[in-house]
Design a protein around this motif. Structure first.
Motif, PDB file in Angstrom:
ATOM      1  N   ILE A   7       1.748  38.021  35.308  1.00  0.00           N
ATOM      2  CA  ILE A   7       1.154  37.768  36.616  1.00  0.00           C
ATOM      3  C   ILE A   7       2.302  37.762  37.617  1.00  0.00           C
ATOM      4  CG2 ILE A   7      -0.097  36.116  38.042  1.00  0.00           C
ATOM      5  CD1 ILE A   7      -1.267  35.000  35.366  1.00  0.00           C
ATOM      6  N   GLU A   8       2.164  38.536  38.671  1.00  0.00           N
ATOM      7  CA  GLU A   8       3.175  38.551  39.719  1.00  0.00           C
ATOM      8  C   GLU A   8       2.577  37.897  40.956  1.00  0.00           C
ATOM      9  OE1 GLU A   8       4.230  42.702  39.829  1.00  0.00           O
ATOM     10  OE2 GLU A   8       5.757  42.396  38.295  1.00  0.00           O
ATOM     11  N   THR A   9       3.309  36.922  41.483  1.00  0.00           N
ATOM     12  CA  THR A   9       2.791  36.141  42.600  1.00  0.00           C
ATOM     13  C   THR A   9       3.961  35.631  43.444  1.00  0.00           C
ATOM     14  OG1 THR A   9       1.274  34.339  43.165  1.00  0.00           O
ATOM     15  CG2 THR A   9       2.689  33.992  41.234  1.00  0.00           C
ATOM     16  N   LYS A  10       3.718  34.683  44.304  1.00  0.00           N
ATOM     17  CA  LYS A  10       4.756  34.046  45.116  1.00  0.00           C
ATOM     18  C   LYS A  10       4.790  32.566  44.802  1.00  0.00           C
ATOM     19  CE  LYS A  10       4.284  37.143  49.043  1.00  0.00           C
ATOM     20  NZ  LYS A  10       3.950  37.227  50.471  1.00  0.00           N
ATOM     21  N   TYR A  21       9.688  32.683  47.004  1.00  0.00           N
ATOM     22  CA  TYR A  21      10.277  33.349  45.847  1.00  0.00           C
ATOM     23  C   TYR A  21       9.259  34.308  45.242  1.00  0.00           C
ATOM     24  CZ  TYR A  21      14.348  30.248  45.494  1.00  0.00           C
ATOM     25  OH  TYR A  21      15.514  29.589  45.718  1.00  0.00           O
ATOM     26  N   LYS A  22       9.728  35.414  44.696  1.00  0.00           N
ATOM     27  CA  LYS A  22       8.870  36.296  43.912  1.00  0.00           C
ATOM     28  C   LYS A  22       8.773  35.655  42.529  1.00  0.00           C
ATOM     29  CE  LYS A  22       8.516  40.773  41.769  1.00  0.00           C
ATOM     30  NZ  LYS A  22       9.197  42.006  41.419  1.00  0.00           N
ATOM     31  N   ALA A  23       7.563  35.327  42.099  1.00  0.00           N
ATOM     32  CA  ALA A  23       7.362  34.647  40.822  1.00  0.00           C
ATOM     33  C   ALA A  23       6.661  35.579  39.838  1.00  0.00           C
ATOM     34  CB  ALA A  23       6.545  33.386  41.023  1.00  0.00           C
ATOM     35  N   GLU A  56      13.384  30.557  34.565  1.00  0.00           N
ATOM     36  CA  GLU A  56      14.650  30.983  35.166  1.00  0.00           C
ATOM     37  C   GLU A  56      14.457  31.093  36.672  1.00  0.00           C
ATOM     38  OE1 GLU A  56      16.094  34.599  33.386  1.00  0.00           O
ATOM     39  OE2 GLU A  56      15.487  33.919  31.405  1.00  0.00           O
ATOM     40  N   ILE A  57      15.369  30.480  37.415  1.00  0.00           N
ATOM     41  CA  ILE A  57      15.318  30.529  38.872  1.00  0.00           C
ATOM     42  C   ILE A  57      16.618  31.152  39.366  1.00  0.00           C
ATOM     43  CG2 ILE A  57      15.165  29.198  41.007  1.00  0.00           C
ATOM     44  CD1 ILE A  57      13.676  27.042  39.388  1.00  0.00           C
ATOM     45  N   LYS A  62      16.103  35.044  45.030  1.00  0.00           N
ATOM     46  CA  LYS A  62      14.841  34.335  45.259  1.00  0.00           C
ATOM     47  C   LYS A  62      13.735  34.840  44.316  1.00  0.00           C
ATOM     48  CE  LYS A  62      15.748  32.570  49.758  1.00  0.00           C
ATOM     49  NZ  LYS A  62      15.217  32.185  51.039  1.00  0.00           N
ATOM     50  N   THR A  63      14.056  34.755  43.006  1.00  0.00           N
ATOM     51  CA  THR A  63      13.077  35.105  41.987  1.00  0.00           C
ATOM     52  C   THR A  63      12.890  33.942  41.027  1.00  0.00           C
ATOM     53  OG1 THR A  63      14.755  36.133  40.580  1.00  0.00           O
ATOM     54  CG2 THR A  63      13.564  37.586  42.106  1.00  0.00           C
ATOM     55  N   LEU A  64      11.702  33.888  40.440  1.00  0.00           N
ATOM     56  CA  LEU A  64      11.336  32.851  39.482  1.00  0.00           C
ATOM     57  C   LEU A  64      10.633  33.545  38.326  1.00  0.00           C
ATOM     58  CD1 LEU A  64      10.732  29.816  38.781  1.00  0.00           C
ATOM     59  CD2 LEU A  64       8.692  30.055  40.167  1.00  0.00           C
ATOM     60  N   GLU A  65      11.123  33.325  37.101  1.00  0.00           N
ATOM     61  CA  GLU A  65      10.537  33.912  35.898  1.00  0.00           C
ATOM     62  C   GLU A  65      10.080  32.769  34.997  1.00  0.00           C
ATOM     63  OE1 GLU A  65      10.576  37.315  34.701  1.00  0.00           O
ATOM     64  OE2 GLU A  65      11.340  38.040  36.615  1.00  0.00           O
TER      65      GLU A  65
END
Length: 69
Positions: A7-10, A21-23, A56-57, A62-65
């Motif tokens: 799922i790709e979200t913010k 962040y792009k999550a 992982e941040i 500004k990404t979050l996995e």
């Protein structure tokens, strides 16, 4: 959600809660099954003792996995 089991979200996080962040939430087998049924995914978070790299941040890009079981 797409066919790549993610799922790709913010996400809005940071000191003020205003940093966007792009999550990406990666769904393991159990999480995918629960997601398809509309069930709660809370118990798909790996136990901290068994796996410490489930989140992982990257503050620079500004990404979050997030990786769920």
């Amino acid at each position: 959600m797409n066919d790549k089991r993610k799922i790709e979200t913010k996400a809005w996080i940071g000191e003020t809660g205003q940093d966007v962040y792009k999550a990406t939430i990666h769904l393991g087998r159990r999480a995918l099954s629960k997601y398809a049924k509309g069930s709660d995914l809370t118990n798909c978070i790996p136990e901290l003792e068994s796996q410490t790299e489930w989140i992982e941040i990257d503050t620079e890009s500004k990404t979050l996995e997030i990786k769920l079981n």
